[in-house]
Design an enzyme around this catalytic site. Structure first.
Site, PDB file in Angstrom:
ATOM      1  CE1 TYR A   1     -14.280 -25.609 -41.545  1.00 19.62           C
ATOM      2  CE2 TYR A   1     -13.642 -25.327 -39.251  1.00 19.62           C
ATOM      3  CZ  TYR A   1     -13.899 -24.788 -40.494  1.00 19.62           C
ATOM      4  OH  TYR A   1     -13.765 -23.451 -40.690  1.00 19.62           O
TER       5      TYR A   1
ATOM      6  NE  ARG B   1      15.553 -26.162 -18.361  1.00 19.45           N
ATOM      7  CZ  ARG B   1      14.446 -25.907 -17.660  1.00 19.45           C
ATOM      8  NH1 ARG B   1      13.254 -26.297 -18.106  1.00 19.45           N
ATOM      9  NH2 ARG B   1      14.513 -25.262 -16.530  1.00 19.45           N
TER      10      ARG B   1
ATOM     11  CG  MET C   1      -8.728 -19.923 -35.351  1.00 19.91           C
ATOM     12  SD  MET C   1      -8.315 -18.800 -36.703  1.00 19.91           S
ATOM     13  CE  MET C   1      -7.698 -19.905 -37.935  1.00 19.91           C
TER      14      MET C   1
ATOM     15  CE  LYS D   1       8.953 -21.383 -15.404  1.00 20.84           C
ATOM     16  NZ  LYS D   1      10.032 -22.235 -14.945  1.00 20.84           N
TER      17      LYS D   1
END
Ligand SMILES: *Cc1c(COP(=O)(O)O)cnc(C)c1O
Length: 819
Positions: A714, A586, A763, A489
């Site tokens: 920043y 769950r 980023m 997964k």
């Protein structure tokens, strides 16, 4: 002198085994230990090791593929296969070693034996590069240096060879005698003795003594005194000795090393004179390996001037295959370093296990040093290509072109690499897997450059062998007959899609599981045929489930009803899985829902329950063992309740990775292995026994000096009160490197040194404080690997390895390696 021939009868005599030989005159050319790396079955002798996973089980696989000669330890197999030849021995591994050592004894050539903790393979490959002009060399393929790899290597020796170079590795005492008898070296090289892997030995001295058993009869021994200081010089092997050292007087005494940008200049004293050489490498390990090669050339009486010319031309050794995205929706397997028939067989296997494209293409150069006649060689290769299902051959070189008519498949031929490069556009590659495999001098790296997409500087490298070994590690803990479901997964925990699934399919896991139908569809489109369970099947995806033969996990009455209603009435026996909630809270049917579940199941013919399972919440934690126990009990009770009514017995499973490690008695019919495949298991202290699978790497884009008091990034958060230097690297939070790593919390490795981040993570980039460290633009930066691990990163930002791994974003290119 005529070529050596071994009939099976002759081999039975040599091995002194009990022989059952309906066809005693069959001539054996290949020794085989893994039925999947078969080259020419009729001439192969298969050794069935019982220690290896069901060695005897592979007999039937080998037999189906045409093998008719076997060495076994269990006589019961003899009557099962009537026309096959069997030699029965007590110890199959010993038999393999014995036949190889008999073979070795037939030849009178110089043989270099190499052992030590590190560097064996590089030293072997470099000596090959350095000496290939003067000798016809036979050497260990890849890093074949084990109890099995060494005999397979030595078996390759043929009349044409004038020099052998073989490496030997041991992990515990008593192993080296066997390898010494097989290699029987005339020249010995001890690369080094590390602190690592001391487990199988009493002490460092003991480890050294064991390794030196390889060299008991050598004429020449090449070594560094710093690694042999626990022994007296009189205890060292070799009629003649040649020493090298960076620390003390020696035959080759290194006095000065200067590393420049891409090369290193080394000065030494030798026979009373100053000599020097330049090698095109700068890292510490490469320097040591190059010095060992330098010492070897001098010890073999090459002049310092000649040695220096040759060392300058050393090239990097990459023994791994790399699977990369290519142009025009192709996958490229780059193996442009080695080209001999055994590594070709391995590479073709890897090509063969790729199912993501309909077509498999091989670009192959002439092969050298195989010790076979050219015609025989290309006949064998032609058979191999047919067996490994290659669709299109592109042969490059005069030899392979000359035997073009042997290849019965779509094929095109070129005299040299240049000619191919001038004409390749006309081949219109599209949607195929292309294996590029060529001998060094054909410079196939030029071809791989043309066919691969440029890789963004940040890459996640996935070591497929490590993944396969981790799988094997868990399988070895399973009782016979217990099946494995591999959890793939979230893009196989971030590490890939069909690339991982193809390998797992080849390794014969029984099931795959994904989270969403989309992931399952991607696997089916990638050619995966294993059964696939989908854990969160949404009603909108039901149609796709049916179309792609995906098996939903049904976890409550609603989804069960809607799936039954969705299936057309004439549909019968669609495979599904039932999840029970025993404490995770769950997904899953609770105890109170069981009666309704059973009624619904009994009321329809449309479904076939493949498995019933539950998930443990704390299989890794001893403090919750009582709870785990109660989950297992609750599950077993519910399973019984369902199956008494159902009247058949679906697979029953509860264990995840840590469960396999800690709850042996709850293996039931199947286990679901997830994070363990990728090298982590909370239940194993320091993940002992597992291998790191993923390495995340990036590069330095810029290096800057910062004045005292200036800030970085920043918000002016990166303070440099005393000034210093920073490196900007190409990874940011959009690549999955969390902002939490900013301002010194996270660290990366540059040139082997751990350095902290400075300022906030941006980023696409972030900055590292590299004050006082030599760093250049383009240097490699390791975000995590086996030294600076995902576990370390997880601790730095207070999360778990699962999250670090799955966060690496899809824009980071994955490159898959296979040895
Ligand atoms: C993810 C998952 C697993 C695998 O867990 P690991 O701890 O990664 O081995 C097993 N079972 C289910 C139901 C899962 O969702």
């Amino acid at each position: 002198m005529s070529e050596l021939q071994y009939s099976i009868k002759y081999i039975a005599q040599i091995l002194k085994g009990k022989a059952f030989l309906p066809n005693p005159n069959v001539c054996i050319e290949n020794l085989l230990t893994d039925s999947r790396t078969l080259v020419s079955p009729a001439k192969s002798l298969f050794f069935a090791f019982s220690a290896k996973r069901n060695g005897h089980e592979f007999i039937s696989h080998a037999y189906q593929n045409g093998v008719r000669n076997f060495v076994i330890s269990d006589e019961n197999y003899v009557e099962k296969y009537e026309e096959a030849n069997f030699i029965v021995v007590d110890d199959v591994l010993k038999a393999l070693q014995n036949i190889a050592s008999f073979h070795r004894a037939q030849f009178n050539l110089q043989v270099v034996g190499i052992t030590g903790s590190n560097g064996k393979t590089i030293v072997k490959e470099w000596l090959y590069q350095l000496l290939t002009a003067d000798f016809n060399i036979v050497r260990s393929p890849k890093s074949f240096n084990s109890q099995i790899g060494v005999p397979l290597s030595v078996w390759q020796i043929a009349e044409v060879h004038s020099l052998g170079i073989f490496e030997a590795g041991i992990s515990t005492s008593g192993e080296m005698q066997a390898l010494a008898a097989v290699i029987h070296p005339t020249i010995g090289i001890l690369t080094n003795i590390g602190e690592a892997h001391a487990a199988g030995f009493e002490s460092k001295r003991h480890k050294l003594k064991e390794k030196l058993k390889l060299f008991e009869e050598v004429e020449l021994f090449i070594y560094a005194p710093e690694y042999t200081s626990t022994l007296e010089i009189s205890e060292l092997p070799g009629k003649k000795k040649f020493s090298w050292s960076t620390k003390e007087p020696a035959d080759l005494h290194i006095q000065h090393i200067e590393t420049k940008k891409e090369e290193s200049y080394i000065e030494a004293s030798y026979q009373g004179a100053q000599i020097s050489c330049t090698i095109p490498f700068t890292d510490k390990a490469a320097l040591e390996n190059a010095i060992i090669c330098w010492a070897t050339l001098l010890a073999l009486d090459y002049s310092p001037a000649e040695a220096s010319i040759r060392l300058d031309r050393l090239t990097g050794v990459n023994m791994r295959l790399a699977l990369i995205n290519g142009i025009e929706n192709c996958s490229i397997i780059d193996d442009s370093y080695s080209a001999d028939i055994s590594s070709l067989a391995i590479a073709l296997d890897f090509l063969n296990l790729q199912n993501q494209h309909p077509k498999r293409t091989l670009i192959l150069s002439d092969l050298y040093e195989t010790g076979k006649r050219t015609k025989d060689l290309y006949t064998e290769i032609a058979a191999l290509l047919q067996q490994k299902k290659v669709d299109h051959l592109i042969g490059i070189g005069p030899d392979i072109s000359a035997f073009a008519n042997l290849f019965k498949l779509e094929a095109s031929f070129y005299q040299n690499t240049q000619e191919f490069i001038r004409n390749w556009q006309a081949l219109h590659f599209n949607n195929e897997t292309i294996l590029i495999k060529g001998a060094r001098k054909f410079e196939f790296e030029r071809i791989s450059k043309l066919l691969t997409l440029k890789i963004h500087d940040t890459v996640l490298e996935i070591n497929l062998n490590a993944l396969a070994e981790n799988l094997q590690f868990y399988r070895s803990k399973l009782k016979p007959g217990v099946k494995t479901m591999a959890m793939v997964k979230a893009f196989s925990y971030g590490s890939g899609s069909f690339e991982i699934a193809n390998l797992l399919q080849y390794q014969k896991v029984d099931y795959l599981a994904v989270a969403y139908a989309d992931e399952g569809i991607a696997l089916r489109r990638g050619g995966i045929s294993l059964p696939i369970m989908v854990m969160s099947p949404e009603p909108s995806a039901f149609e796709a489930l049916v179309k792609y033969r995906l098996e939903p996990e049904l976890y409550d009455v609603n989804i069960l009803k809607s799936f039954i209603n969705f299936l057309p009435d004439e549909k019968a026996g669609f495979k599904v899985h039932i999840k029970l909630d025993t404490g995770m809270h769950r997904l899953g049917f609770g105890k109170e829902e069981l009666p309704e579940l059973i009624n619904l199941l009994l009321g329809t013919e449309k479904l076939k329950i493949e498995s019933i399972f539950t998930h443990l919440v704390a299989s890794d934690q001893a403090k919750h063992d009582d709870y785990t126990m109660s989950q297992i009990l609750a599950f077993s009770t519910a399973y019984q309740e369902i199956t008494t009514r159902l009247k058949y017995f679906p697979l029953k499973h509860v264990l995840n990775t840590s469960g396999i490690t800690r709850w042996q008695d709850a293996q039931m019919d199947m286990v679901r292995i997830g994070i363990g495949l990728y090298g982590f298991d909370n239940a194993l202290p320091a993940n002992k026994g597992l291998q790191a699978v993923a390495v995340l790497k990036t590069t330095v884009t810029q290096v800057k000096n910062i004045n005292a008091g200036e800030t970085v990034g920043y918000g002016r958060l990166g303070n440099m009160p005393k000034g210093g230097s920073i490196a900007t690297v190409k990874i940011g939070y959009a690549d999955g490197y969390s902002r939490k790593f900013g301002n010194g919390v996270g660290k990366m490795l540059i040139n082997g040194q751990l350095v902290p981040t400075i300022g906030s993570i941006c980023m696409d980039m972030c900055m590292l404080d590299v004050t006082g460290i030599k760093v250049n633009i383009g240097d490699e930066v390791v975000v995590f690997n086996h030294q600076h691990t995902i576990v370390d990163l997880a601790e730095q930002i207070d999360t778990i390895p699962y999250e670090i791994l799955t966060n690496v974003s899809q824009r980071v290119k994955r490159v898959y390696f296979f040895e």
